[in-house]
Design a protein around this motif. Structure first.
Motif, PDB file in Angstrom:
ATOM      1  N   PRO A  71     -74.728 -51.907  52.410  1.00  0.00           N
ATOM      2  CA  PRO A  71     -75.891 -50.681  52.337  1.00  0.00           C
ATOM      3  C   PRO A  71     -75.811 -50.875  50.406  1.00  0.00           C
ATOM      4  O   PRO A  71     -76.395 -50.250  50.010  1.00  0.00           O
ATOM      5  N   MET A  72     -74.566 -51.423  49.648  1.00  0.00           N
ATOM      6  CA  MET A  72     -74.677 -50.427  48.806  1.00  0.00           C
ATOM      7  C   MET A  72     -75.213 -52.141  47.619  1.00  0.00           C
ATOM      8  O   MET A  72     -75.257 -52.029  46.051  1.00  0.00           O
ATOM      9  N   ALA A  73     -75.364 -52.690  48.229  1.00  0.00           N
ATOM     10  CA  ALA A  73     -76.597 -54.622  48.052  1.00  0.00           C
ATOM     11  C   ALA A  73     -77.063 -53.516  46.558  1.00  0.00           C
ATOM     12  O   ALA A  73     -77.468 -54.282  45.730  1.00  0.00           O
ATOM     13  N   GLY A  74     -78.626 -53.106  46.871  1.00  0.00           N
ATOM     14  CA  GLY A  74     -79.231 -52.536  46.487  1.00  0.00           C
ATOM     15  C   GLY A  74     -79.387 -51.434  45.898  1.00  0.00           C
ATOM     16  O   GLY A  74     -80.166 -50.473  45.513  1.00  0.00           O
ATOM     17  N   ALA A  75     -77.349 -51.028  45.427  1.00  0.00           N
ATOM     18  CA  ALA A  75     -77.447 -49.557  45.006  1.00  0.00           C
ATOM     19  C   ALA A  75     -78.098 -49.135  43.684  1.00  0.00           C
ATOM     20  O   ALA A  75     -78.682 -47.944  43.448  1.00  0.00           O
ATOM     21  N   ARG A  76     -77.691 -50.319  43.128  1.00  0.00           N
ATOM     22  CA  ARG A  76     -78.736 -49.671  41.485  1.00  0.00           C
ATOM     23  C   ARG A  76     -80.349 -49.489  40.995  1.00  0.00           C
ATOM     24  O   ARG A  76     -80.716 -48.247  40.902  1.00  0.00           O
ATOM     25  N   GLY A  77     -80.719 -49.811  42.132  1.00  0.00           N
ATOM     26  CA  GLY A  77     -82.507 -49.534  42.269  1.00  0.00           C
ATOM     27  C   GLY A  77     -82.370 -48.155  43.152  1.00  0.00           C
ATOM     28  O   GLY A  77     -83.544 -47.684  42.394  1.00  0.00           O
ATOM     29  N   MET A  78     -82.021 -47.927  43.612  1.00  0.00           N
ATOM     30  CA  MET A  78     -81.973 -46.859  44.667  1.00  0.00           C
ATOM     31  C   MET A  78     -81.723 -45.884  43.913  1.00  0.00           C
ATOM     32  O   MET A  78     -81.845 -44.449  43.813  1.00  0.00           O
ATOM     33  N   ARG A  79     -80.336 -45.675  42.896  1.00  0.00           N
ATOM     34  CA  ARG A  79     -80.014 -44.821  42.258  1.00  0.00           C
ATOM     35  C   ARG A  79     -81.586 -44.317  41.570  1.00  0.00           C
ATOM     36  O   ARG A  79     -81.382 -43.577  41.207  1.00  0.00           O
ATOM     37  N   ALA A  80     -82.416 -45.255  40.536  1.00  0.00           N
ATOM     38  CA  ALA A  80     -83.114 -45.102  39.795  1.00  0.00           C
ATOM     39  C   ALA A  80     -84.326 -44.247  40.805  1.00  0.00           C
ATOM     40  O   ALA A  80     -84.981 -43.514  40.137  1.00  0.00           O
ATOM     41  N   LEU A  81     -84.379 -44.979  42.209  1.00  0.00           N
ATOM     42  CA  LEU A  81     -86.020 -44.452  42.538  1.00  0.00           C
ATOM     43  C   LEU A  81     -85.345 -42.629  43.221  1.00  0.00           C
ATOM     44  O   LEU A  81     -85.821 -41.944  42.422  1.00  0.00           O
ATOM     45  N   PHE A  82     -83.554 -42.445  43.575  1.00  0.00           N
ATOM     46  CA  PHE A  82     -83.423 -40.861  44.048  1.00  0.00           C
ATOM     47  C   PHE A  82     -84.175 -40.145  42.710  1.00  0.00           C
ATOM     48  O   PHE A  82     -84.570 -38.954  42.120  1.00  0.00           O
ATOM     49  N   THR A  83     -83.592 -40.950  41.317  1.00  0.00           N
ATOM     50  CA  THR A  83     -83.793 -39.981  40.159  1.00  0.00           C
ATOM     51  C   THR A  83     -84.615 -39.623  39.962  1.00  0.00           C
ATOM     52  O   THR A  83     -85.157 -38.856  39.314  1.00  0.00           O
ATOM     53  N   LEU A  84     -85.451 -40.272  39.727  1.00  0.00           N
ATOM     54  CA  LEU A  84     -87.733 -40.442  39.703  1.00  0.00           C
ATOM     55  C   LEU A  84     -87.727 -39.213  41.056  1.00  0.00           C
ATOM     56  O   LEU A  84     -88.553 -38.387  40.400  1.00  0.00           O
ATOM     57  N   ALA A  85     -87.461 -38.885  41.760  1.00  0.00           N
ATOM     58  CA  ALA A  85     -87.786 -38.696  43.181  1.00  0.00           C
ATOM     59  C   ALA A  85     -87.721 -37.086  42.484  1.00  0.00           C
ATOM     60  O   ALA A  85     -88.254 -35.843  42.950  1.00  0.00           O
ATOM     61  N   ALA A  86     -86.171 -36.639  41.862  1.00  0.00           N
ATOM     62  CA  ALA A  86     -85.787 -36.045  41.959  1.00  0.00           C
ATOM     63  C   ALA A  86     -86.012 -34.608  40.499  1.00  0.00           C
ATOM     64  O   ALA A  86     -86.245 -33.667  39.936  1.00  0.00           O
ATOM     65  N   GLY A  87     -86.382 -35.701  39.912  1.00  0.00           N
ATOM     66  CA  GLY A  87     -86.655 -35.520  38.146  1.00  0.00           C
ATOM     67  C   GLY A  87     -85.684 -34.955  37.974  1.00  0.00           C
ATOM     68  O   GLY A  87     -85.119 -33.875  36.795  1.00  0.00           O
ATOM     69  N   VAL A  88     -84.619 -35.354  38.326  1.00  0.00           N
ATOM     70  CA  VAL A  88     -83.324 -35.384  37.115  1.00  0.00           C
ATOM     71  C   VAL A  88     -82.111 -36.665  36.449  1.00  0.00           C
ATOM     72  O   VAL A  88     -83.189 -37.476  36.435  1.00  0.00           O
ATOM     73  N   THR A  89     -81.727 -36.357  35.605  1.00  0.00           N
ATOM     74  CA  THR A  89     -81.181 -37.721  34.889  1.00  0.00           C
ATOM     75  C   THR A  89     -80.354 -38.203  36.183  1.00  0.00           C
ATOM     76  O   THR A  89     -79.615 -40.036  35.138  1.00  0.00           O
ATOM     77  N   SER A  90     -79.899 -38.314  36.504  1.00  0.00           N
ATOM     78  CA  SER A  90     -78.826 -38.206  37.893  1.00  0.00           C
ATOM     79  C   SER A  90     -78.760 -38.150  39.446  1.00  0.00           C
ATOM     80  O   SER A  90     -78.730 -37.051  39.156  1.00  0.00           O
ATOM     81  N   PRO A  91     -78.604 -38.615  40.170  1.00  0.00           N
ATOM     82  CA  PRO A  91     -78.495 -38.573  41.597  1.00  0.00           C
ATOM     83  C   PRO A  91     -76.928 -37.751  41.643  1.00  0.00           C
ATOM     84  O   PRO A  91     -77.502 -35.713  42.473  1.00  0.00           O
ATOM     85  N   GLU A  92     -76.280 -37.528  40.834  1.00  0.00           N
ATOM     86  CA  GLU A  92     -75.096 -36.402  40.589  1.00  0.00           C
ATOM     87  C   GLU A  92     -75.723 -34.960  40.538  1.00  0.00           C
ATOM     88  O   GLU A  92     -75.149 -33.843  40.766  1.00  0.00           O
ATOM     89  N   ARG A  93     -76.404 -34.816  39.946  1.00  0.00           N
ATOM     90  CA  ARG A  93     -77.029 -33.550  39.473  1.00  0.00           C
ATOM     91  C   ARG A  93     -78.178 -32.801  40.554  1.00  0.00           C
ATOM     92  O   ARG A  93     -78.286 -32.395  39.962  1.00  0.00           O
ATOM     93  N   VAL A  94     -79.032 -33.762  41.853  1.00  0.00           N
ATOM     94  CA  VAL A  94     -79.488 -33.430  42.674  1.00  0.00           C
ATOM     95  C   VAL A  94     -78.805 -32.020  43.228  1.00  0.00           C
ATOM     96  O   VAL A  94     -77.520 -32.567  43.606  1.00  0.00           O
ATOM     97  N   PRO A  95     -79.300 -31.209  43.424  1.00  0.00           N
ATOM     98  CA  PRO A  95     -78.885 -29.895  44.072  1.00  0.00           C
ATOM     99  C   PRO A  95     -78.621 -30.073  45.454  1.00  0.00           C
ATOM    100  O   PRO A  95     -80.180 -30.148  46.119  1.00  0.00           O
ATOM    101  N   ARG A  96     -77.991 -28.591  46.022  1.00  0.00           N
ATOM    102  CA  ARG A  96     -78.079 -28.569  47.497  1.00  0.00           C
ATOM    103  C   ARG A  96     -78.343 -28.441  47.645  1.00  0.00           C
ATOM    104  O   ARG A  96     -79.700 -27.458  47.010  1.00  0.00           O
ATOM    105  N   GLY A  97     -79.596 -28.404  48.886  1.00  0.00           N
ATOM    106  CA  GLY A  97     -80.903 -28.111  49.395  1.00  0.00           C
ATOM    107  C   GLY A  97     -82.266 -28.695  48.799  1.00  0.00           C
ATOM    108  O   GLY A  97     -83.343 -28.614  49.722  1.00  0.00           O
TER     109      GLY A  97
END
Ligand SMILES: C[S@@+](CC[C@H](N)C(=O)[O-])C[C@H]1O[C@@H](n2cnc3c(N)ncnc32)[C@H](O)[C@@H]1O
Length: 309
Positions: A71-97
């Motif tokens: 599952p982690m094989a595509g993680a680099r692209g997924m990281r970018a997608l989550f970042t764009l989806a949440a409008g944050v600089t990295s997934p670690e900054r996505v808040p609970r909720g």
């Protein structure tokens, strides 16, 4: 059709809709509140879901492929997608909720990868797929999941912060694509984002210096113009198309194993780069993904761009 009658309808392999709703209410009460099976047209949409006898063979083949896959094989692209989806600089900054719907979610690969990147965000990804077998696997993995077609979601208006159409967009029939985007826009909260991802037709799929071969034949892929049109005609604004580095990266204990693993995926179409990274041997297929983002206009007087609440 009454809610009581709907609850008796078969929904997932071995489960009626009522069984499923009871399970979700128990395990994911917040998610249960956004489900909307008794919407107009819901009974017909439920009845039109493929029966396991017809859809099962494809879903089983997909599941076997998924089980073999890291599952982690595509993680680099997924990281970018989550970042764009949440409008944050990295997934670690996505808040609970914060939450995101993954309508082509399969058995929940994106949800699992996101959970490793952003454990603070909780069950942020709602996995969704038309295939009952996929949804059952996602539920077994402890993920919130729903069986529905991308063009008719059993989700209330303005219930999610983002929708991610990714890793499977080419499976959406061309005639349905606008409808799928409009349906995604309907479920977005004001200020929420729809992200569409596909691999660019004709983009290089080989490491630099390797022989270039075309991507595998199949349904037509989204072009940048298709993405922009779908987002704009769905009433979204602030539309951008990005070219995202979205490699397939496979790690094993030896070069031979990494190569063999990659061969299972792609060896007959591309020549991979295999290199050492610390104690790992890495086989990497560079891929460029087209990723378009559009935002739902904020409600007058409120809304934080990127993190609609
Ligand atoms: C290529 S798989 C990818 C699954 C997952 N995103 C992943 O990366 O592993 C695409 C998934 O989309 C689902 N799918 C295809 N067309 C769909 C549609 N119109 N509505 C909902 N799901 C669909 C398929 O059942 C399949 O599980």
């Amino acid at each position: 059709m009454t809610t009581k009658a709907l609850r008796r309808r078969p929904y997932l392999p071995g489960l009626s809709l009522g069984d499923y709703l009871d399970f979700i209410e128990d395990r994911f009460p917040a998610f249960a509140r956004v489900l909307w099976f008794d919407r107009t047209g819901g009974a017909d949409a439920l009845g039109s879901l493929p029966r396991p006898a017809r859809g099962g063979a494809n879903a089983r083949a997909d599941l076997q492929r998924h089980a073999r896959r890291d599952p982690m094989a595509g993680a680099r692209g997924m990281r970018a997608l989550f970042t764009l989806a949440a409008g944050v600089t990295s997934p670690e900054r996505v808040p609970r909720g914060w939450n995101v719907l993954d309508p082509l979610g399969g058995d929940g690969v994106l949800a699992q990868v996101f959970a490793t990147m952003a454990p603070q965000a909780g069950h942020a990804v709602i996995t969704s797929d038309v295939a009952g077998e996929m949804v059952i696997e996602a539920l077994r993995a402890g993920l919130p999941a729903v069986r529905q077609r991308a063009r008719f979601l059993f989700i209330r208006d303005e219930a999610v912060d983002a929708v991610l159409l990714a890793y499977g967009t080419r499976r959406i029939p061309e005639a349905d694509r606008l409808l799928v985007c409009q349906e995604a826009a309907r479920v977005l909260r004001p200020g929420g984002r729809l992200v569409i991802h596909d691999f660019e037709e004709g983009a290089p799929l080989t490491p630099s210096g390797g022989a270039r071969r075309p991507v595998a034949a199949g349904h037509p892929r989204f072009t940048a113009a298709d993405m922009e049109r779908c987002l704009a005609l769905s009433g979204l604004h602030a539309i951008r198309v990005h070219r995202v580095h979205d490699p397939l990266v496979l790690r094993k204990g030896s070069a031979a194993e990494a190569r063999a693993l990659l061969s299972g995926h792609l060896l007959d179409t591309v020549g991979p780069a295999v290199f050492r990274d610390g104690s790992d041997w890495v086989a990497e297929v560079p891929r460029v993904a087209l990723v378009a983002v559009g935002e739902k206009r904020p409600a007058a007087g409120c809304g934080t761009p990127g993190l609609a609440r």
